[in-house]
Write an enzyme that holds these catalytic residues in place. Structure first.
Site, PDB file in Angstrom:
ATOM      1  N   SER A  22       0.832  -1.192   0.000  1.00 34.03           N
ATOM      2  CA  SER A  22       0.000   0.000   0.000  1.00 34.03           C
ATOM      3  C   SER A  22       0.874   1.253   0.000  1.00 34.03           C
ATOM      4  O   SER A  22       1.966   1.252   0.595  1.00 34.03           O
ATOM      5  CB  SER A  22      -0.889  -0.009   1.247  1.00 34.03           C
ATOM      6  OG  SER A  22      -1.942   0.907   1.126  1.00 34.03           O
ATOM      7  N   ALA A  57       2.057   8.425  -1.813  1.00 34.11           N
ATOM      8  CA  ALA A  57       1.362   9.554  -2.433  1.00 34.11           C
ATOM      9  C   ALA A  57       2.392  10.517  -3.022  1.00 34.11           C
ATOM     10  O   ALA A  57       3.260  11.025  -2.316  1.00 34.11           O
ATOM     11  CB  ALA A  57       0.502  10.267  -1.402  1.00 34.11           C
ATOM     12  N   TYR A 181      -8.057  14.102   1.168  1.00 36.49           N
ATOM     13  CA  TYR A 181      -7.280  14.928   0.260  1.00 36.49           C
ATOM     14  C   TYR A 181      -8.176  15.503  -0.842  1.00 36.49           C
ATOM     15  O   TYR A 181      -9.386  15.315  -0.814  1.00 36.49           O
ATOM     16  CB  TYR A 181      -6.079  14.143  -0.267  1.00 36.49           C
ATOM     17  CG  TYR A 181      -5.155  13.734   0.866  1.00 36.49           C
ATOM     18  CD1 TYR A 181      -4.632  14.698   1.745  1.00 36.49           C
ATOM     19  CD2 TYR A 181      -4.847  12.405   1.117  1.00 36.49           C
ATOM     20  CE1 TYR A 181      -3.816  14.340   2.812  1.00 36.49           C
ATOM     21  CE2 TYR A 181      -4.029  12.038   2.180  1.00 36.49           C
ATOM     22  CZ  TYR A 181      -3.527  13.010   3.024  1.00 36.49           C
ATOM     23  OH  TYR A 181      -2.734  12.660   4.086  1.00 36.49           O
ATOM     24  N   ARG A 229      -8.032   5.212  -5.414  1.00 35.97           N
ATOM     25  CA  ARG A 229      -8.428   4.945  -4.026  1.00 35.97           C
ATOM     26  C   ARG A 229      -9.620   5.840  -3.707  1.00 35.97           C
ATOM     27  O   ARG A 229      -9.559   7.057  -3.900  1.00 35.97           O
ATOM     28  CB  ARG A 229      -7.275   5.217  -3.071  1.00 35.97           C
ATOM     29  CG  ARG A 229      -7.654   5.114  -1.602  1.00 35.97           C
ATOM     30  CD  ARG A 229      -6.444   5.071  -0.691  1.00 35.97           C
ATOM     31  NE  ARG A 229      -5.868   3.730  -0.652  1.00 35.97           N
ATOM     32  CZ  ARG A 229      -4.877   3.361   0.153  1.00 35.97           C
ATOM     33  NH1 ARG A 229      -4.322   4.240   0.974  1.00 35.97           N
ATOM     34  NH2 ARG A 229      -4.425   2.125   0.129  1.00 35.97           N
TER      35      ARG A 229
END
Length: 370
Positions: A22, A57, A181, A229
């Site tokens: 992940s 990210a 986000y 996601r």
């Protein structure tokens, strides 16, 4: 036959198994560029036998970074650094390499987590932007509400980052539309209070993330997979996003050619009330999979091989993504293969560590000398 270790093909990319690293922020970049830490951190997973490695990210603009230590992909230096890492992973392993493209929105301009993670102040801070001029919480920056020109700019930033990722040798892109986000901020009624075509109804609130997806899909080679996601719940009761919203959003993504959805939750508000436990988010992925038939990735305290095996075997999700478990044990997939009676790729340099009760010729010679 272990379901967890069955290959899965997404467009032209075949994952050797269903175990995914992940994305995990390392907060160790310098001006958005990867450092030796990233090469060591990601490099150790090259030999780990995973189905897919997704880098942390990676932000599409300097303004979109969560912290000063976050990765970026908005200039040639970033592209070259990412390309070197991708080359290492492919030279020493068989796992496809993915990246998560992101923009932090109102959660940007924050300090490193081990320094408290609060909003930066003074010359080290930078302006933040969001769908509405609402801070993430008390003590956070008040972001500027994006106008249509600003929205179009960010959409272009995502598309350009995707092109850089392709040139760097990335195999899979996951967009970050969760954890509070920017894309999640547009989706959630907690953070989106607009009264134009980007706010109000769920259809309007989906408009920005769908525009981002369309732009990236157009810029990203058609033979390479693109996923996202998403959030299964804001954990804010009836005021926030619910699993039914996730199903509708995922269906719209599927129509646009989305290859997988990684279903997480939370992060939109400091007032959230999350109930955690082993596999506590798996039911979100299961619900989206049942509603849409899409390839789904489950996350959330998946730590044991049998637990992961059952999730895939029972059809609750197609992939399991792990963070803490793989930080604690990078070679978790080896242990899972042993427990489930499956095969996993091991580089020849490490084969001796996988041989149980078998002496190599050198070891036999040493025994003879003794």
């Amino acid at each position: 036959m272990s379901a967890l270790f069955e290959p899965l093909t997404l467009r032209s990319v075949t994952l050797p198994n269903r175990i995914v690293l992940s994305p995990m922020c390392q907060y160790s970049a310098v001006d958005g560029a990867p450092t030796d830490w990233h090469r060591i951190h990601l490099g150790r997973y090259a030999a780990a036998g995973l189905g897919l490695i997704i880098a942390e990210a990676t932000h599409v603009s300097a303004r979109g970074r969560i912290t000063p230590g976050c990765l970026g992909l908005y200039n040639a230096v970033h592209e070259a650094g990412l390309g070197a890492i991708a080359a290492d992973l492919k030279a020493f392993g068989r796992s496809p390499f993915g990246i998560q493209l992101a923009h932090a929105g109102r959660k940007a301009s924050s300090d490193l987590p081990w320094r408290g993670g609060k909003s930066l102040e003074g010359p080290s801070a930078w302006p933040t932007e969001a769908p509405s001029a609402l801070p993430h919480g008390e003590g956070w920056h008040t972001p500027a509400a994006l106008d249509e020109e600003g929205i179009a700019r960010i959409v272009r930033d995502f598309a350009e980052a995707a092109q850089r990722a392709d040139r760097a040798g990335v195999d899979v892109i996951e967009l970050h539309g969760a954890h509070g986000y920017l894309m999640h901020q547009f989706l959630s009624p907690i953070s989106n209070r607009r009264n134009d075509s980007y706010g109000g109804s769920l259809e309007n609130r989906m408009r920005f993330p769908l525009e981002v997806f369309d732009a990236v899909r157009a810029a990203w080679p058609q033979h390479k997979p693109l996923g996202i996601r998403i959030t299964g719940s804001d954990w804010m009761g009836s005021a926030g996003l619910q699993i039914e919203d996730a199903k509708i959003f995922a269906a719209a993504l599927k129509e646009r050619g989305c290859d997988f959805v990684d279903v997480s939750s939370g992060g939109i508000s400091l007032q959230q009330k999350i109930v955690t436990g082993p596999g506590y988010q798996v039911h979100f992925a299961e619900a989206v999979k049942q509603a849409t038939g899409m390839v789904t990735m489950a996350v959330g305290l998946i730590t044991e091989p049998q637990q992961a095996e059952e999730i895939v075997r029972e059809g609750r999700a197609d992939l399991v993504a792990m963070a803490r478990a793989l930080l604690n044990d990078p070679f978790w997939a080896w242990r899972a293969a042993d427990e489930l009676g499956a095969d996993v790729h091991v580089p020849p340099q490490y084969l001796r560590g996988r041989q149980r009760g078998v002496d190599t010729p050198r070891e036999l010679a040493l025994k003879a000398v003794r």
